[in-house]
Design a protein around this motif. Sequence first.
Motif, short mmCIF file in Angstrom:
data_model
loop_
_atom_site.label_atom_id
_atom_site.label_comp_id
_atom_site.label_asym_id
_atom_site.label_seq_id
_atom_site.Cartn_x
_atom_site.Cartn_y
_atom_site.Cartn_z
N PHE A 1 32.84 91.73 -31.09
CA PHE A 1 32.69 90.37 -31.57
C PHE A 1 33.61 90.12 -32.62
O PHE A 1 34.33 88.95 -32.18
N VAL A 35 36.78 89.22 -30.21
CA VAL A 35 36.76 88.16 -29.47
C VAL A 35 36.90 86.95 -30.44
O VAL A 35 37.64 86.13 -30.00
N LEU A 36 36.30 87.03 -31.46
CA LEU A 36 36.38 86.08 -32.53
C LEU A 36 38.05 85.89 -33.08
O LEU A 36 38.45 84.64 -32.96
N TYR A 43 23.21 83.49 -21.81
CA TYR A 43 24.27 84.61 -21.45
C TYR A 43 25.30 84.06 -20.29
O TYR A 43 26.36 83.87 -20.32
N TRP A 86 27.65 79.89 -27.38
CA TRP A 86 27.54 81.24 -27.98
C TRP A 86 26.94 81.09 -29.28
O TRP A 86 26.30 82.04 -29.69
N LEU A 104 29.06 96.18 -30.83
CA LEU A 104 28.53 94.80 -31.02
C LEU A 104 29.59 94.35 -31.95
O LEU A 104 30.39 93.07 -31.69
N GLY A 155 34.41 89.41 -24.28
CA GLY A 155 33.21 88.37 -24.35
C GLY A 155 31.95 89.04 -23.46
O GLY A 155 30.83 89.00 -23.94
N ILE A 167 23.84 83.51 -30.13
CA ILE A 167 23.59 84.25 -31.38
C ILE A 167 22.43 84.05 -32.17
O ILE A 167 21.81 84.98 -32.59
N MET A 180 24.68 93.17 -26.53
CA MET A 180 23.43 92.08 -27.04
C MET A 180 22.31 92.45 -26.28
O MET A 180 21.04 92.61 -26.73
N VAL A 205 30.40 91.93 -25.34
CA VAL A 205 29.62 91.28 -26.42
C VAL A 205 28.32 90.95 -25.78
O VAL A 205 27.31 91.31 -26.41
#
Length: 123
Positions: free
Chosen positions: A105, A108-109, A45, A12, A101, A74, A16, A81, A77
């Motif tokens: 994000f 998820v983070l 992806y 990931w 987004l 995820g 990014i 994207m 996200v």
Amino acid sequence: MLTRTDAHVTTWVIAILLFILALFLHRAGREKAFKTVQMVLRLFYILVIVTGALLFFHNQRLDPALYGLKLLGGILVIGMMEMITLRLAKRKRTGILWVLLILFFAAVLYLGLRLPMGWHPFY
């Protein structure tokens, strides 16, 4: 030794970076390079989803609800994207997609750092 978590984080992070590169290429008007990076990004992806699914199935016994939310987040996200790059290529507005987004994000983070088998580089 590379763990499942390390493989997932690596894929990931690369995704990014490719997403950011695609944004810069689009802004610079380099459409052919943008399309190439967009195709490589799609490969990443898939890699992110595969490594994330492996983590999910390996760790869901610990906290299935939170791991399920992280999996769903995820995928959202990645969807945002992809939708941003598609809409940029079509020269359409992307404002709300950027907001979504960032929200997805961040969620998820947060879950990735909070969950027991999440990425804890300093332990």
